[in-house]
Design a protein around this motif. Sequence first.
Motif, PDB file in Angstrom:
ATOM      1  N   SER A  20       0.636  -1.194  -0.096  1.00  0.00           N
ATOM      2  CA  SER A  20       0.024  -0.086  -0.181  1.00  0.00           C
ATOM      3  C   SER A  20       0.848   1.296   0.094  1.00  0.00           C
ATOM      4  O   SER A  20       0.612   2.307  -0.647  1.00  0.00           O
ATOM      5  N   ARG A  26      -4.662   3.218  -4.049  1.00  0.00           N
ATOM      6  CA  ARG A  26      -5.953   3.682  -3.539  1.00  0.00           C
ATOM      7  C   ARG A  26      -7.009   2.725  -3.152  1.00  0.00           C
ATOM      8  O   ARG A  26      -7.997   3.140  -2.710  1.00  0.00           O
ATOM      9  N   SER A  27      -6.833   1.712  -3.584  1.00  0.00           N
ATOM     10  CA  SER A  27      -7.934   0.665  -3.402  1.00  0.00           C
ATOM     11  C   SER A  27      -7.526  -0.760  -3.500  1.00  0.00           C
ATOM     12  O   SER A  27      -6.610  -1.146  -4.224  1.00  0.00           O
ATOM     13  N   ASN A  52      -9.716  -2.531  -8.752  1.00  0.00           N
ATOM     14  CA  ASN A  52      -8.912  -1.911  -7.667  1.00  0.00           C
ATOM     15  C   ASN A  52      -7.293  -1.907  -8.124  1.00  0.00           C
ATOM     16  O   ASN A  52      -7.060  -2.882  -9.030  1.00  0.00           O
ATOM     17  N   VAL A 150     -10.107   2.984  -0.160  1.00  0.00           N
ATOM     18  CA  VAL A 150     -11.333   2.276  -0.476  1.00  0.00           C
ATOM     19  C   VAL A 150     -10.810   0.589  -0.456  1.00  0.00           C
ATOM     20  O   VAL A 150     -10.053   0.143  -1.367  1.00  0.00           O
ATOM     21  N   ASN A 151     -11.483   0.071   0.460  1.00  0.00           N
ATOM     22  CA  ASN A 151     -11.590  -1.667   0.543  1.00  0.00           C
ATOM     23  C   ASN A 151     -12.961  -1.974  -0.146  1.00  0.00           C
ATOM     24  O   ASN A 151     -13.894  -1.861   0.227  1.00  0.00           O
ATOM     25  N   ARG A 152     -12.756  -2.934  -1.008  1.00  0.00           N
ATOM     26  CA  ARG A 152     -14.076  -3.601  -1.672  1.00  0.00           C
ATOM     27  C   ARG A 152     -13.798  -5.249  -1.348  1.00  0.00           C
ATOM     28  O   ARG A 152     -12.639  -5.878  -1.381  1.00  0.00           O
TER      29      ARG A 152
END
Length: 293
Positions: A20, A26-27, A52, A150-152
């Motif tokens: 990271s 960013r995601s 992502n 942002v985490n998905r």
Amino acid sequence: MGIELITTTEGLRTRLAELSQAERLRSAGFVPTMGALHSGHAALARRAAEENDLALASIFVNPLQFGEAVDLERYPRTLDADLELLDAAGVRLAFAPSVEEMYPYGEPGVRVTAGPLAAKWEGASRPGHFDGALTVVAKLLHLAHAPVPVNRAYFGQKDAQQLTLVQQMVDDLNLDVQIVPVPIVRDADGLALSSRNRFLSEAERESALVLSRALRLLEERAAAHEPLDLDSAVALVQSAPGVELDYFEVVDPRTLEPLAENCEFTPFRGEGLAIVAAKVGPVRLIDNAVLSS
Ligand SMILES: Nc1ncnc2c1ncn2[C@@H]1O[C@H](COP(=O)(O)OP(=O)(O)OP(=O)(O)O)[C@@H](O)[C@H]1O
Ligand SMILES: CC(C)(CO)[C@@H](O)C(=O)[O-]
Ligand code: BAL
């Protein structure tokens, strides 16, 4: 293969922090699985990679969500092929912990209680299943949470009740992750892909096709504003040799309560979710279809 295999929680945390920061991600898109991966999982993985900066997946057969010991023991394990499939889909980190790594103190005392929505359908047939599944999903979402804006997390619509419950857990517990639903991937003949399909004989597989055929029938009737005539769809499923129907219902997609509109003579209007579960030979299969008109 560029994919990295990580087996410890500490290793995952460290790698997520390093990547990271070094790559200013960013995601991150996370795909939880139980392994024995197929094209359905590949669709989730590709979406995670496309949408992502970093895609990661977990492979963990979670004992907490299994009822019968035999189901857990015979659950297929194909790690090398799984890593290849994830790698080809663009996943960079695969987290495959042991049971001891995930549950170092044995069975956890503190668990997620999935609540009333978990009591019906799959939950009625598999008592404790959703408490076990949500407990491990909560742990995995926590472990796979990257220090990025942002985490998905990606879940298949094939497990519709699980998806609804995961979204409810995220809302109820304010978890910092966006849940992304992914449509069901089917074989050319209509059978929804599932890791357990490999246990079907040729004849059982042929019989299992009635599930998607019956759902298709309802989809077509709904789209044509005809009465759904669920009884005839149920009869179709029951006509196939070796198929033992558990439930077949049309429910509200949010509450999973049976829809009143599902009566025999009223043309279908609105939105519904047709859900079905049946045992075909040794395998319990589930499938569903969104109905709209
Ligand atoms: N055919 C499919 N299409 C889309 N998503 C799927 C499909 N099969 C599984 N998934 C999703 O993949 C994720 C991991 O599921 P899992 O590893 O349990 O696979 P599975 O094939 O459903 O196995 P099984 O049903 O035998 O447990 C879940 O979010 C599930 O909904
Ligand atoms: C979400 C999940 C990986 C949790 O064990 C499992 O229930 C599954 O594969 O659907
Ligand atoms: N895909 C749902 C996981 C299970 O059957 O336990």
